[in-house]
Design a protein around this motif. Structure first.
Motif, PDB file in Angstrom:
ATOM      1  N   GLY A 187       0.824  -1.209   0.000  1.00 53.63           N
ATOM      2  CA  GLY A 187       0.000   0.000   0.000  1.00 53.63           C
ATOM      3  C   GLY A 187       0.862   1.263   0.000  1.00 53.63           C
ATOM      4  N   GLN A 188       2.103   1.136   0.447  1.00 50.31           N
ATOM      5  CA  GLN A 188       3.004   2.298   0.511  1.00 50.31           C
ATOM      6  C   GLN A 188       3.922   2.381  -0.703  1.00 50.31           C
ATOM      7  N   MET A 189       4.303   1.201  -1.213  1.00 52.06           N
ATOM      8  CA  MET A 189       5.290   1.151  -2.303  1.00 52.06           C
ATOM      9  C   MET A 189       5.230  -0.241  -2.929  1.00 52.06           C
ATOM     10  N   ASP A 190       5.013  -0.306  -4.234  1.00 52.94           N
ATOM     11  CA  ASP A 190       4.909  -1.649  -4.817  1.00 52.94           C
ATOM     12  C   ASP A 190       5.827  -1.852  -6.027  1.00 52.94           C
ATOM     13  N   ASP A 191       6.713  -0.882  -6.274  1.00 52.63           N
ATOM     14  CA  ASP A 191       7.536  -0.988  -7.481  1.00 52.63           C
ATOM     15  C   ASP A 191       8.971  -1.423  -7.157  1.00 52.63           C
ATOM     16  N   PHE A 192       9.120  -2.305  -6.153  1.00 53.81           N
ATOM     17  CA  PHE A 192      10.467  -2.757  -5.806  1.00 53.81           C
ATOM     18  C   PHE A 192      10.798  -4.081  -6.497  1.00 53.81           C
ATOM     19  N   ASP A 193      12.118  -4.336  -6.622  1.00 56.40           N
ATOM     20  CA  ASP A 193      12.577  -5.538  -7.335  1.00 56.40           C
ATOM     21  C   ASP A 193      12.795  -6.726  -6.407  1.00 56.40           C
ATOM     22  N   ALA A 194      13.084  -6.443  -5.134  1.00 58.08           N
ATOM     23  CA  ALA A 194      13.367  -7.538  -4.193  1.00 58.08           C
ATOM     24  C   ALA A 194      13.180  -7.046  -2.769  1.00 58.08           C
ATOM     25  N   ALA A 195      12.884  -8.000  -1.880  1.00 64.15           N
ATOM     26  CA  ALA A 195      12.803  -7.679  -0.447  1.00 64.15           C
ATOM     27  C   ALA A 195      13.733  -8.624   0.301  1.00 64.15           C
ATOM     28  N   VAL A 196      14.302  -8.125   1.394  1.00 62.09           N
ATOM     29  CA  VAL A 196      15.210  -8.942   2.211  1.00 62.09           C
ATOM     30  C   VAL A 196      14.675  -8.929   3.641  1.00 62.09           C
ATOM     31  N   VAL A 197      14.438 -10.129   4.182  1.00 58.94           N
ATOM     32  CA  VAL A 197      13.796 -10.235   5.501  1.00 58.94           C
ATOM     33  C   VAL A 197      14.543 -11.277   6.341  1.00 58.94           C
ATOM     34  N   PRO A 198      14.482 -11.162   7.671  1.00 59.80           N
ATOM     35  CA  PRO A 198      15.088 -12.205   8.505  1.00 59.80           C
ATOM     36  C   PRO A 198      14.219 -13.458   8.527  1.00 59.80           C
ATOM     37  N   SER A 199      14.854 -14.608   8.735  1.00 61.00           N
ATOM     38  CA  SER A 199      14.117 -15.864   8.790  1.00 61.00           C
ATOM     39  C   SER A 199      14.559 -16.631  10.033  1.00 61.00           C
ATOM     40  N   GLY A 200      13.741 -16.561  11.089  1.00 59.15           N
ATOM     41  CA  GLY A 200      14.064 -17.234  12.347  1.00 59.15           C
ATOM     42  C   GLY A 200      13.016 -18.291  12.645  1.00 59.15           C
ATOM     43  N   VAL A 226      18.866 -16.681  10.405  1.00 57.73           N
ATOM     44  CA  VAL A 226      19.459 -16.156  11.637  1.00 57.73           C
ATOM     45  C   VAL A 226      19.590 -17.242  12.701  1.00 57.73           C
ATOM     46  N   ARG A 227      19.021 -18.415  12.431  1.00 49.80           N
ATOM     47  CA  ARG A 227      18.981 -19.446  13.482  1.00 49.80           C
ATOM     48  C   ARG A 227      19.475 -20.799  12.993  1.00 49.80           C
ATOM     49  N   ARG A 228      19.036 -21.191  11.774  1.00 52.04           N
ATOM     50  CA  ARG A 228      19.381 -22.524  11.253  1.00 52.04           C
ATOM     51  C   ARG A 228      19.934 -22.386   9.845  1.00 52.04           C
ATOM     52  N   ASP A 229      20.598 -23.452   9.358  1.00 50.13           N
ATOM     53  CA  ASP A 229      21.133 -23.356   7.992  1.00 50.13           C
ATOM     54  C   ASP A 229      19.979 -23.391   6.975  1.00 50.13           C
ATOM     55  N   ALA A 230      20.323 -23.101   5.723  1.00 49.83           N
ATOM     56  CA  ALA A 230      19.283 -22.886   4.706  1.00 49.83           C
ATOM     57  C   ALA A 230      18.422 -24.134   4.476  1.00 49.83           C
ATOM     58  N   ASP A 231      19.029 -25.344   4.555  1.00 48.07           N
ATOM     59  CA  ASP A 231      18.234 -26.558   4.313  1.00 48.07           C
ATOM     60  C   ASP A 231      17.185 -26.751   5.402  1.00 48.07           C
ATOM     61  N   GLN A 232      17.648 -26.635   6.642  1.00 51.14           N
ATOM     62  CA  GLN A 232      16.711 -26.800   7.770  1.00 51.14           C
ATOM     63  C   GLN A 232      15.631 -25.717   7.728  1.00 51.14           C
ATOM     64  N   GLN A 233      16.063 -24.499   7.415  1.00 49.29           N
ATOM     65  CA  GLN A 233      15.123 -23.381   7.426  1.00 49.29           C
ATOM     66  C   GLN A 233      14.110 -23.514   6.294  1.00 49.29           C
ATOM     67  N   VAL A 295      21.518  -9.786  16.836  1.00 49.77           N
ATOM     68  CA  VAL A 295      21.069 -11.175  16.659  1.00 49.77           C
ATOM     69  C   VAL A 295      20.336 -11.391  15.327  1.00 49.77           C
ATOM     70  N   TYR A 296      19.552 -10.405  14.913  1.00 49.63           N
ATOM     71  CA  TYR A 296      18.677 -10.609  13.750  1.00 49.63           C
ATOM     72  C   TYR A 296      18.934  -9.619  12.607  1.00 49.63           C
ATOM     73  N   THR A 297      18.812  -8.330  12.918  1.00 54.18           N
ATOM     74  CA  THR A 297      18.765  -7.375  11.808  1.00 54.18           C
ATOM     75  C   THR A 297      20.144  -7.066  11.219  1.00 54.18           C
ATOM     76  N   ALA A 298      21.199  -7.124  12.054  1.00 52.25           N
ATOM     77  CA  ALA A 298      22.543  -6.937  11.488  1.00 52.25           C
ATOM     78  C   ALA A 298      22.877  -8.120  10.587  1.00 52.25           C
ATOM     79  N   LYS A 299      22.439  -9.307  10.980  1.00 49.39           N
ATOM     80  CA  LYS A 299      22.667 -10.496  10.129  1.00 49.39           C
ATOM     81  C   LYS A 299      21.879 -10.357   8.835  1.00 49.39           C
ATOM     82  N   THR A 300      20.679  -9.814   8.942  1.00 50.97           N
ATOM     83  CA  THR A 300      19.837  -9.666   7.747  1.00 50.97           C
ATOM     84  C   THR A 300      20.476  -8.683   6.767  1.00 50.97           C
TER      85      THR A 300
END
Ligand SMILES: Cc1ncc(COP(=O)(O)O)c(C=O)c1O
Length: 343
Positions: A187-200, A226-233, A295-300
């Motif tokens: 609703g604020q912005m929809d013309d972005f190419d990618a988003a990056v988010v933490p996954s815990g 931020v917590r487990r490797d990519a396969d587990q996550q 713990v989370y956002t610097a890693k992200t």
């Protein structure tokens, strides 16, 4: 975006407590954009409002909505010693006039006194929450079972307890908060190419991806482990998405293909500050004046820098980084940060 409004409306059938102050801002990071040669934006979910803000406020709106609908008087929740989730739950309980019992798990071995007494631990004490200890950090069902035992005792005493589960084998009410968060961003912005988010725990990642896809937005959502490797996550996000699809009644195929996980910034492990984490934390502070958490956002953000280095995010792309808060833990990590900053 009309479809985003429809996604928001589809959430109206789930009970929800109002804990957010309103929509969070989306800001352009001008100096970092220049430095990194991308068009970088930040969704400021560190500014959700309740206590020190953060992503957990969005998630708790649906847990506490459910708890209120059931006439609950005590909420029980489990997390790491420096969990933002348990601190935010304590704040929500205070606001709604409930008792909060916080179970703190020893997930990060070898941490000192400040880790066990400052940051979120101190805040939860100010909020009047009760703390109980759980000695193991990698036993989700054991941690949930311990909460249930405590809830049984409370019930026998005439209370109405409510357990917010840690394990992914429960209804992902928290993810609904990020379905709303994804729709809010569109609703604020929809013309972005990618988003990056933490996954815990996965509530943020799975919910955000779902919010975007249900609204018809196809941008890649990079989940940074931020917590487990990519396969587990990957398996965890699959589980959360499938349960979320059941809860919201949409076909899981609409979202499952969108899982994208990166664990290059995870080392040396959950709750530990590696070199890339420290670089990301200081780079953000020194170019934009924005604090990330250790713990989370610097890693992200470290994950985003890695995606750029590898060319997975291309030069000139418009990218949204989700800031999920957590800065209260900075004070609990003072000893570790002192050592790194003095080097
Ligand atoms: C500040 C912060 N960011 C990100 C996360 C990860 O979010 P999720 O558990 O929804 O994957 C957490 C979880 O505790 C958090 O506290």
């Amino acid at each position: 975006m009309k479809a985003a409004t429809e996604v928001t409306e589809s959430l109206a059938r789930f009970p929800r407590a109002t804990l957010m102050s309103g929509a969070t801002p989306v800001e352009r990071l001008d100096r970092l954009s220049n430095l990194l040669d991308i068009d970088l934006w930040m969704k400021r979910d560190d500014l959700t409002g309740l206590s020190f803000g953060g992503n957990k406020t969005r998630q708790l709106e649906f847990y506490f909505g459910d708890a209120l609908a059931q006439g609950v008087d005590t909420v029980l929740i489990t997390g790491a010693v420096q969990s933002n989730f348990v601190r935010a739950a304590a704040a929500a309980a205070a606001r709604l006039g409930m008792r909060a019992i916080l179970q703190l798990e020893e997930r990060v071995p070898g941490m000192g006194d400040l880790y066990h007494s400052s940051g979120n631990v101190l805040l939860a004490r100010i909020l009047g929450a009760e703390h109980i200890r759980f000695p193991v950090g990698e036993d989700e069902s054991g941690a949930d079972a311990a909460l249930h035992r405590r809830a049984e005792t409370l019930r026998a005493e005439g209370h109405k307890p409510y357990v917010i589960h840690l394990g992914s084998d429960h209804s992902p009410l928290g993810a609904l908060g990020y379905v709303a968060g994804g729709a809010e961003l569109l609703g604020q912005m929809d013309d972005f190419d990618a988003a990056v988010v933490p996954s815990g725990s996965g509530s943020t990642h799975a919910g955000f991806l779902t919010g975007l896809r249900l609204a018809g937005h196809a941008a890649p959502v990079y989940g940074i482990c931020v917590r487990r490797d990519a396969d587990q996550q990957h398996r965890r996000i699959e589980t959360v998405l499938t349960r979320l699809a059941g809860l919201m009644e949409f076909a899981p195929a609409r979202v499952l293909g969108g899982i994208s996980l990166w664990d290059d910034a995870l080392a040396p492990g959950y709750g530990r500050i590696g070199e890339t984490t420290q670089e990301a934390l200081t780079l953000m502070a020194r170019t934009e004046g924005v604090f990330l958490d250790p713990v989370y956002t610097a890693k992200t953000f470290a994950g985003l820098l890695g995606l750029l280095r590898q060319g997975i995010i291309g030069k000139g792309q418009k990218v949204v980084l989700l800031h999920t808060g957590g800065q209260a833990a900075l004070f609990a990590y003072q000893e570790e940060l002192d050592t790194l900053l003095d080097r």
